[in-house]
Scaffold this motif. Structure first.
Motif, mmCIF file in Angstrom:
data_model
loop_
_atom_site.group_PDB
_atom_site.id
_atom_site.type_symbol
_atom_site.label_atom_id
_atom_site.label_comp_id
_atom_site.label_asym_id
_atom_site.label_seq_id
_atom_site.Cartn_x
_atom_site.Cartn_y
_atom_site.Cartn_z
ATOM 1 N N ALA A 1 11.677 4.482 -14.956
ATOM 2 C CA ALA A 1 10.982 3.829 -13.846
ATOM 3 C C ALA A 1 11.417 2.367 -13.725
ATOM 4 C CB ALA A 1 9.472 3.922 -14.045
ATOM 5 N N TYR A 2 11.588 1.707 -14.864
ATOM 6 C CA TYR A 2 12.036 0.310 -14.854
ATOM 7 C C TYR A 2 13.407 0.193 -14.194
ATOM 8 C CZ TYR A 2 13.628 -4.247 -16.426
ATOM 9 O OH TYR A 2 14.122 -5.528 -16.442
ATOM 10 N N GLU A 3 14.332 1.061 -14.552
ATOM 11 C CA GLU A 3 15.669 1.023 -13.952
ATOM 12 C C GLU A 3 15.607 1.303 -12.457
ATOM 13 O OE1 GLU A 3 18.555 0.072 -15.222
ATOM 14 O OE2 GLU A 3 17.492 -0.429 -17.094
ATOM 15 N N ASN A 4 14.712 2.198 -12.049
ATOM 16 C CA ASN A 4 14.536 2.454 -10.617
ATOM 17 C C ASN A 4 14.082 1.194 -9.894
ATOM 18 O OD1 ASN A 4 15.226 5.140 -10.909
ATOM 19 N ND2 ASN A 4 13.109 5.886 -10.928
ATOM 20 N N CYS A 5 13.129 0.500 -10.506
ATOM 21 C CA CYS A 5 12.615 -0.729 -9.897
ATOM 22 C C CYS A 5 13.699 -1.797 -9.839
ATOM 23 C CB CYS A 5 11.405 -1.225 -10.687
ATOM 24 S SG CYS A 5 10.501 -2.555 -9.865
ATOM 25 N N LEU A 6 14.450 -1.932 -10.925
ATOM 26 C CA LEU A 6 15.535 -2.903 -10.968
ATOM 27 C C LEU A 6 16.546 -2.634 -9.861
ATOM 28 C CD1 LEU A 6 16.958 -5.240 -12.505
ATOM 29 C CD2 LEU A 6 18.009 -3.493 -13.958
ATOM 30 N N ALA B 1 12.114 10.785 -3.332
ATOM 31 C CA ALA B 1 11.703 10.613 -1.938
ATOM 32 C C ALA B 1 10.745 9.438 -1.782
ATOM 33 C CB ALA B 1 11.059 11.904 -1.423
ATOM 34 N N ILE B 2 9.788 9.333 -2.711
ATOM 35 C CA ILE B 2 8.835 8.220 -2.658
ATOM 36 C C ILE B 2 9.553 6.896 -2.906
ATOM 37 C CG2 ILE B 2 6.845 7.187 -3.817
ATOM 38 C CD1 ILE B 2 5.817 10.037 -4.291
ATOM 39 N N ARG B 3 10.445 6.913 -3.882
ATOM 40 C CA ARG B 3 11.189 5.687 -4.192
ATOM 41 C C ARG B 3 12.015 5.224 -2.994
ATOM 42 N NH1 ARG B 3 13.542 7.548 -8.199
ATOM 43 N NH2 ARG B 3 15.669 7.914 -7.494
ATOM 44 N N GLN B 4 12.732 6.145 -2.350
ATOM 45 C CA GLN B 4 13.574 5.765 -1.223
ATOM 46 C C GLN B 4 12.744 5.312 -0.032
ATOM 47 O OE1 GLN B 4 17.029 5.556 -1.441
ATOM 48 N NE2 GLN B 4 16.593 4.337 0.387
ATOM 49 N N ALA B 5 11.632 5.997 0.226
ATOM 50 C CA ALA B 5 10.758 5.577 1.325
ATOM 51 C C ALA B 5 10.200 4.180 1.077
ATOM 52 C CB ALA B 5 9.620 6.584 1.494
ATOM 53 N N SER B 6 9.897 3.879 -0.186
ATOM 54 C CA SER B 6 9.377 2.545 -0.527
ATOM 55 C C SER B 6 10.427 1.474 -0.272
ATOM 56 C CB SER B 6 8.938 2.508 -1.995
ATOM 57 O OG SER B 6 7.888 3.427 -2.243
ATOM 58 N N ILE B 7 11.644 1.725 -0.720
ATOM 59 C CA ILE B 7 12.717 0.741 -0.520
ATOM 60 C C ILE B 7 13.019 0.572 0.961
ATOM 61 C CG2 ILE B 7 15.148 0.215 -0.970
ATOM 62 C CD1 ILE B 7 13.245 -0.129 -3.366
ATOM 63 N N ASP B 8 13.049 1.670 1.704
ATOM 64 C CA ASP B 8 13.313 1.576 3.143
ATOM 65 C C ASP B 8 12.231 0.747 3.841
ATOM 66 O OD1 ASP B 8 15.555 3.136 2.814
ATOM 67 O OD2 ASP B 8 14.625 4.988 3.554
ATOM 68 N N THR B 9 10.979 0.961 3.444
ATOM 69 C CA THR B 9 9.874 0.204 4.038
ATOM 70 C C THR B 9 9.996 -1.282 3.712
ATOM 71 O OG1 THR B 9 8.401 2.119 3.929
ATOM 72 C CG2 THR B 9 7.364 -0.049 4.126
ATOM 73 N N LEU B 10 10.349 -1.594 2.484
ATOM 74 C CA LEU B 10 10.488 -2.990 2.072
ATOM 75 C C LEU B 10 11.678 -3.655 2.762
ATOM 76 C CD1 LEU B 10 9.660 -2.500 -1.702
ATOM 77 C CD2 LEU B 10 8.318 -3.845 -0.070
ATOM 78 N N LEU C 1 0.827 -1.198 0.000
ATOM 79 C CA LEU C 1 0.000 0.000 0.000
ATOM 80 C C LEU C 1 0.870 1.260 0.000
ATOM 81 C CD1 LEU C 1 -2.746 -1.061 2.572
ATOM 82 C CD2 LEU C 1 -3.011 -0.851 0.093
ATOM 83 N N ASP C 2 0.641 2.135 -0.971
ATOM 84 C CA ASP C 2 1.344 3.417 -1.097
ATOM 85 C C ASP C 2 2.835 3.274 -1.399
ATOM 86 O OD1 ASP C 2 -1.028 4.768 -0.528
ATOM 87 O OD2 ASP C 2 -0.629 4.816 1.620
ATOM 88 N N LEU C 3 3.299 2.078 -1.738
ATOM 89 C CA LEU C 3 4.721 1.875 -2.010
ATOM 90 C C LEU C 3 4.948 1.772 -3.517
ATOM 91 C CD1 LEU C 3 5.669 -0.728 0.743
ATOM 92 C CD2 LEU C 3 5.752 1.770 0.847
ATOM 93 N N LYS C 4 6.044 2.371 -3.971
ATOM 94 C CA LYS C 4 6.341 2.349 -5.405
ATOM 95 C C LYS C 4 7.857 2.410 -5.605
ATOM 96 C CE LYS C 4 4.127 3.884 -9.587
ATOM 97 N NZ LYS C 4 3.499 2.575 -9.703
ATOM 98 N N PRO C 5 8.519 1.252 -5.593
ATOM 99 C CA PRO C 5 9.978 1.242 -5.775
ATOM 100 C C PRO C 5 10.419 1.721 -7.155
ATOM 101 C CG PRO C 5 9.085 -0.985 -5.773
ATOM 102 C CD PRO C 5 7.966 -0.085 -5.341
ATOM 103 N N SER C 6 9.484 1.844 -8.092
ATOM 104 C CA SER C 6 9.830 2.342 -9.428
ATOM 105 C C SER C 6 9.572 3.838 -9.564
ATOM 106 C CB SER C 6 9.020 1.604 -10.496
ATOM 107 O OG SER C 6 7.635 1.875 -10.358
#
Length: 269
Positions: free
Chosen positions: A124-129, A82-91, A72-77
């Motif tokens: 976005a794909y590279e961010n997710c990778l 800021a959103i990307r880093q918060a998502s990775i930190d949460t995961l 929920l609300d997470l988007k590693p891509s």
């Protein structure tokens, strides 16, 4: 359930256990192995003693588990740093939480934004990778991490992600309900295309039903998914992937278990 197959599970978010402890009793009393959802929305995951008590009760009952990482609300891509880093930190925090339970599988939503046009999609794909790679690096010998299809319009990006990661402990969780609704599988009638694309990497599956318009999480057999076709193809996989039923109500829970036992197990096991 355990007497049917030891590679099958039923979804059970930790917040369900926190709000209604009887759910855990139901699973233990019926020897049902849970897929523990780690999408904690409040203080329920802050007590390590409480989490250890769940682990110990499952172990005492001889039940294994899988875990579903938060989504929920997470988007590693995300293209927003800021959103990307918060998502990775949460995961990464969820990885630490998962260690408590020694799961057989872990499931994660990569959460691609399929409508992005080039070159934004490639970024976005590279961010997710990079995000999944750093997540995996945080626990190098982690159990199988299964990346789940959600809103993708085609199987290509998820298949490519697993290929580019090229790690033995990263595969795909094929969610049949998401394919049927979010990816318009009910309209396109393209299950074989998705299955053939994912087949070399399928390590886990999510089974739930819908009418093709939205992600209803109906009981198996109560939507319009053609389960005979699904199971006919899944039988081709060797070894068979582990599976999680994903009912969202008590009635759907009981109906899904019955359908799975009566209609699917005899054809697969």
């Amino acid at each position: 359930m355990k007497s049917i197959t030891e590679n099958c599970y039923v979804n059970l978010p930790l917040r369900y256990i926190y709000n209604t402890p009887e759910y855990l009793d139901l699973f233990i009393e019926n020897s049902i192995q849970p897929e523990l959802g780690l999408d904690c929305l409040g203080s329920e995951c802050l007590s390590k003693d409480w989490l250890l008590s769940i682990r110990d009760r499952l172990a005492a009952a001889g039940l294994k588990c899988t875990t579903h990482l938060p989504f929920l609300d997470l988007k590693p891509s995300s293209l927003n740093p800021a959103i990307r880093q918060a998502s990775i930190d949460t995961l990464c925090g969820a990885f630490e939480l998962a260690k408590i339970f020694s799961p057989e599988r872990m499931v994660m939503h990569p959460s691609f934004t399929s409508w992005l046009e080039p070159p934004l999609f490639e970024e976005a794909y590279e961010n997710c990778l990079d995000g999944v790679r750093s997540l995996s690096d945080s626990w190098p010998d982690h159990p199988m991490l299964c990346l789940e299809n959600t809103y993708e319009y085609d199987p290509g990006p998820l298949m490519q992600l697993v290929e580019d990661l090229d790690r033995e402990n990263i595969g795909i969780c094929f969610d049949v309900g998401h394919w049927h609704s979010f990816s318009k599988g009910s309209e396109n009638n393209d299950f074989d295309f998705w299955f053939d694309s994912f087949a070399p990497y399928i390590r886990h599956m999510h089974l739930h039903d819908n009418m093709g318009r939205k992600d209803d999480h109906l009981a198996l057999g109560e939507g319009s998914i053609k389960w005979e076709q699904i199971i006919h193809r899944v039988k081709e996989l060797d070894p068979l992937p582990s599976m999680t039923l994903e009912p969202h109500t008590r009635d759907a829970f009981e109906s899904s278990l019955k359908y799975f036992k009566d209609k699917i197990v005899p054809k697969l096991f």
